[in-house]
Design a protein around this motif. Structure first.
Motif, PDB file in Angstrom:
ATOM      1  N   GLY A   1       0.933  -1.034  -0.023  1.00 30.04           N
ATOM      2  CA  GLY A   1      -0.088  -0.045   0.218  1.00 30.04           C
ATOM      3  C   GLY A   1       0.847   1.113  -0.082  1.00 30.04           C
ATOM      4  N   MET A   2       0.984   1.937  -1.097  1.00 27.85           N
ATOM      5  CA  MET A   2       1.828   3.143  -1.260  1.00 27.85           C
ATOM      6  C   MET A   2       1.435   4.423  -1.502  1.00 27.85           C
ATOM      7  N   GLY A   3       0.390   4.591  -0.601  1.00 32.86           N
ATOM      8  CA  GLY A   3      -0.323   5.851  -0.631  1.00 32.86           C
ATOM      9  C   GLY A   3       0.359   6.783   0.280  1.00 32.86           C
ATOM     10  N   ARG A   4      -0.091   7.885   0.714  1.00 29.90           N
ATOM     11  CA  ARG A   4       0.625   9.011   1.418  1.00 29.90           C
ATOM     12  C   ARG A   4       1.522   8.187   2.750  1.00 29.90           C
ATOM     13  N   ILE A   5       0.655   7.413   3.404  1.00 33.13           N
ATOM     14  CA  ILE A   5       1.466   6.967   4.908  1.00 33.13           C
ATOM     15  C   ILE A   5       2.820   5.948   4.095  1.00 33.13           C
ATOM     16  N   GLY A   6       2.186   5.111   3.344  1.00 33.74           N
ATOM     17  CA  GLY A   6       3.516   4.233   2.761  1.00 33.74           C
ATOM     18  C   GLY A   6       4.704   5.161   2.341  1.00 33.74           C
ATOM     19  N   GLN A   7       4.437   5.980   1.673  1.00 35.69           N
ATOM     20  CA  GLN A   7       5.305   6.942   1.137  1.00 35.69           C
ATOM     21  C   GLN A   7       6.229   7.497   2.032  1.00 35.69           C
ATOM     22  N   ALA A   8       5.591   8.054   3.222  1.00 41.69           N
ATOM     23  CA  ALA A   8       6.266   8.638   4.258  1.00 41.69           C
ATOM     24  C   ALA A   8       7.407   7.622   4.797  1.00 41.69           C
TER      25      ALA A   8
ATOM     26  N   LEU B   1       8.381   9.218  -9.103  1.00 44.07           N
ATOM     27  CA  LEU B   1       8.205   8.853  -7.837  1.00 44.07           C
ATOM     28  C   LEU B   1       9.005   7.889  -7.248  1.00 44.07           C
ATOM     29  N   GLU B   2       9.136   6.872  -8.038  1.00 43.99           N
ATOM     30  CA  GLU B   2       9.699   5.612  -7.584  1.00 43.99           C
ATOM     31  C   GLU B   2      11.225   5.873  -7.514  1.00 43.99           C
ATOM     32  N   GLN B   3      11.683   6.642  -8.288  1.00 44.65           N
ATOM     33  CA  GLN B   3      12.882   6.892  -8.189  1.00 44.65           C
ATOM     34  C   GLN B   3      13.452   7.843  -7.016  1.00 44.65           C
ATOM     35  N   GLU B   4      12.336   8.809  -6.794  1.00 44.07           N
ATOM     36  CA  GLU B   4      12.801   9.943  -5.644  1.00 44.07           C
ATOM     37  C   GLU B   4      12.708   9.217  -4.525  1.00 44.07           C
ATOM     38  N   LEU B   5      11.785   8.001  -4.326  1.00 46.29           N
ATOM     39  CA  LEU B   5      11.597   7.266  -3.036  1.00 46.29           C
ATOM     40  C   LEU B   5      12.711   6.186  -3.011  1.00 46.29           C
ATOM     41  N   GLY B   6      13.360   5.956  -4.012  1.00 45.21           N
ATOM     42  CA  GLY B   6      14.183   4.647  -3.879  1.00 45.21           C
ATOM     43  C   GLY B   6      13.244   3.232  -3.951  1.00 45.21           C
ATOM     44  N   VAL B   7      12.303   3.391  -4.453  1.00 46.16           N
ATOM     45  CA  VAL B   7      11.412   2.052  -4.218  1.00 46.16           C
ATOM     46  C   VAL B   7      11.407   1.153  -5.810  1.00 46.16           C
ATOM     47  N   ASN B   8      11.086  -0.027  -5.285  1.00 42.14           N
ATOM     48  CA  ASN B   8      10.927  -0.978  -6.544  1.00 42.14           C
ATOM     49  C   ASN B   8       9.706  -1.685  -6.363  1.00 42.14           C
ATOM     50  N   TYR B   9       8.757  -1.758  -7.621  1.00 42.86           N
ATOM     51  CA  TYR B   9       7.548  -1.995  -7.641  1.00 42.86           C
ATOM     52  C   TYR B   9       7.601  -3.923  -7.806  1.00 42.86           C
ATOM     53  N   VAL B  10       6.833  -4.391  -7.019  1.00 44.40           N
ATOM     54  CA  VAL B  10       6.858  -5.978  -7.145  1.00 44.40           C
ATOM     55  C   VAL B  10       5.817  -6.503  -6.885  1.00 44.40           C
TER      56      VAL B  10
ATOM     57  N   ALA C   1      12.890   5.489   5.422  1.00 53.10           N
ATOM     58  CA  ALA C   1      13.516   4.127   5.533  1.00 53.10           C
ATOM     59  C   ALA C   1      15.189   4.743   4.742  1.00 53.10           C
ATOM     60  N   LYS C   2      15.181   5.749   4.034  1.00 56.47           N
ATOM     61  CA  LYS C   2      16.134   6.362   3.458  1.00 56.47           C
ATOM     62  C   LYS C   2      17.547   6.391   4.076  1.00 56.47           C
ATOM     63  N   GLY C   3      17.443   6.729   5.320  1.00 58.93           N
ATOM     64  CA  GLY C   3      18.285   6.998   6.311  1.00 58.93           C
ATOM     65  C   GLY C   3      18.992   5.636   6.873  1.00 58.93           C
ATOM     66  N   PHE C   4      18.344   4.563   6.703  1.00 63.21           N
ATOM     67  CA  PHE C   4      18.733   2.967   7.229  1.00 63.21           C
ATOM     68  C   PHE C   4      19.452   2.406   6.178  1.00 63.21           C
ATOM     69  N   ASN C   5      19.498   2.903   5.044  1.00 66.82           N
ATOM     70  CA  ASN C   5      20.066   2.376   3.841  1.00 66.82           C
ATOM     71  C   ASN C   5      19.356   0.922   3.616  1.00 66.82           C
ATOM     72  N   LEU C   6      18.044   1.014   3.606  1.00 67.56           N
ATOM     73  CA  LEU C   6      17.314  -0.238   3.406  1.00 67.56           C
ATOM     74  C   LEU C   6      17.048  -0.519   1.855  1.00 67.56           C
ATOM     75  N   ASN C   7      16.778  -1.555   1.208  1.00 68.59           N
ATOM     76  CA  ASN C   7      16.284  -1.827   0.021  1.00 68.59           C
ATOM     77  C   ASN C   7      14.699  -1.707   0.110  1.00 68.59           C
ATOM     78  N   ILE C   8      14.191  -1.033  -0.611  1.00 68.95           N
ATOM     79  CA  ILE C   8      12.800  -0.853  -0.499  1.00 68.95           C
ATOM     80  C   ILE C   8      11.810  -1.534  -1.859  1.00 68.95           C
ATOM     81  N   LEU C   9      11.063  -2.452  -1.579  1.00 70.56           N
ATOM     82  CA  LEU C   9       9.891  -3.046  -2.390  1.00 70.56           C
ATOM     83  C   LEU C   9       8.766  -2.491  -1.897  1.00 70.56           C
TER      84      LEU C   9
END
Ligand code: DGY
Length: 328
Positions: free
Chosen positions: A154-161, A185-194, A166-174
């Motif tokens: 669920g990547m609405g407002r809260i998912g995005q926040a 937006l995917e790039q800005e958030l550093g997230v991959n759609y799966v 997560a960026k500060g924790f150096n996590l991979n994000i799916l």
């Protein structure tokens, strides 16, 4: 001219009441517990506007019992307690309070994630029970974050926040979502759609951020829990009904997953003798995602604004059934 009659189902922050005080004839349910359904049925009989909370069941019978009702304003972003189709058929706009609780809820998601993975409450219990006799080289070990994978459902407002944090924790994000985000937006958030399946299999931490609907009810059940890693943690700050709680209980007891952090349960409140509360690998908080001073005041202000505008017959600033304006 007489003022419109409004019922508020609990005391809300003063900032919201200040907006209403001179404009409407106000009745507020002052008790700590929500009004029982039978009382709510009575209270709505003569009102023009209802300001309600997620603890109030606003169903067909209740709406039918309120023949003068012009607006339902819910002080929450979620509105699964309201029969939206019926309200829409009756021409009653329903308002909610999106946006203002995004950051507070994302903060609590991270608080639960950190607390369960690093065994914060277990550590506190350990001290309280007098077990802290020395520094332990192998005691209370928890999960590592850097390089781990966070899965956001669920990547609405809260998912995005949550993803931004997560960026500060150096996590991979799916992530998985009904609709894919734009590439920017995917790039800005550093997230991959799966797919959901891939996310369940690969994530070390999974966080739920979907609304509760017919499609998401028990979205996470036995099959999904079995697909998760045995070392994975599940966090839910959305709605209890998204997880099949009996399936979760078994998975936690049998070590199918490592732990869970829940701010929402099914039912709410969770009975104090519920078996989930006996497990060490679960942290449960009483639906406090939006419970910060500023957030709750902002929610009250938006709920009051929605209510006042609805009473004037104008389109609500935050309306969840805007179809109502097409029908009437
Ligand atoms: C909501 O608004 O839906 C939250 O669950 C409570 O603030």
């Amino acid at each position: 001219m007489s003022k419109p009659k409004v019922f508020i189902t609990r005391q809300i922050p003063q900032a919201g009441l200040d907006l209403l005080q001179d404009q409407v004839e106000l009745e507020i349910w002052m008790q700590n517990e929500p009004p029982p359904y039978t009382i709510l049925l009575e209270k709505v009989q003569n009102i023009d506007g209802l300001l309600c909370l997620l603890t109030d069941k606003i169903d067909q019978q209740l709406i039918t019992n309120a023949p003068h009702l012009k607006v339902i304003s819910q002080m929450a972003v979620g509105y699964d307690n309201i029969d939206l189709n019926f309200a829409t058929n009756k021409g009653i706009p329903v308002g909610n309070t999106p946006g203002v609780l995004t950051e507070a809820t994302a903060d609590l998601t991270w608080a639960l994630l950190m607390a369960i993975t690093r065994r914060i409450t277990e550590g506190q219990e350990y001290i309280k029970q007098g077990k802290w006799t020395t520094w332990q080289p192998m005691g209370l070990l928890g999960a590592d974050f850097v390089g781990a994978t966070l899965g956001i459902i669920g990547m609405g407002r809260i998912g995005q926040a949550v993803a931004r944090r997560a960026k500060g924790f150096n996590l991979n994000i799916l992530y998985t979502n009904r609709r894919r985000l734009t590439l920017n937006l995917e790039q800005e958030l550093g997230v991959n759609y799966v797919t959901l399946e891939q996310l369940l299999k690969e994530a070390d931490f999974i966080s739920l951020h979907t609304p509760l609907t017919e499609e998401t009810y028990h979205l996470i059940s036995t099959k999904e829990l079995k697909q998760m890693k045995k070392t994975a943690f599940l966090i839910n700050t959305a709605r209890g009904g998204i997880i099949d709680q009996n399936a979760l209980l078994s998975a936690l007891k049998e070590g199918e997953i490592a732990g869970a952090g829940l701010d929402v349960t099914e039912p709410e409140p969770l009975p104090k003798d519920h078996e989930l509360l006996t497990l060490n690998n679960v942290i449960i908080t009483p639906h406090i995602g939006s419970a910060s001073y500023k957030t709750r005041s902002q929610m009250a202000i938006i709920a009051a604004q929605n209510l006042l505008v609805g009473l004037q017959g104008l389109p609500l600033p935050y309306c969840v059934n805007s179809a109502v304006y097409n029908n009437h």
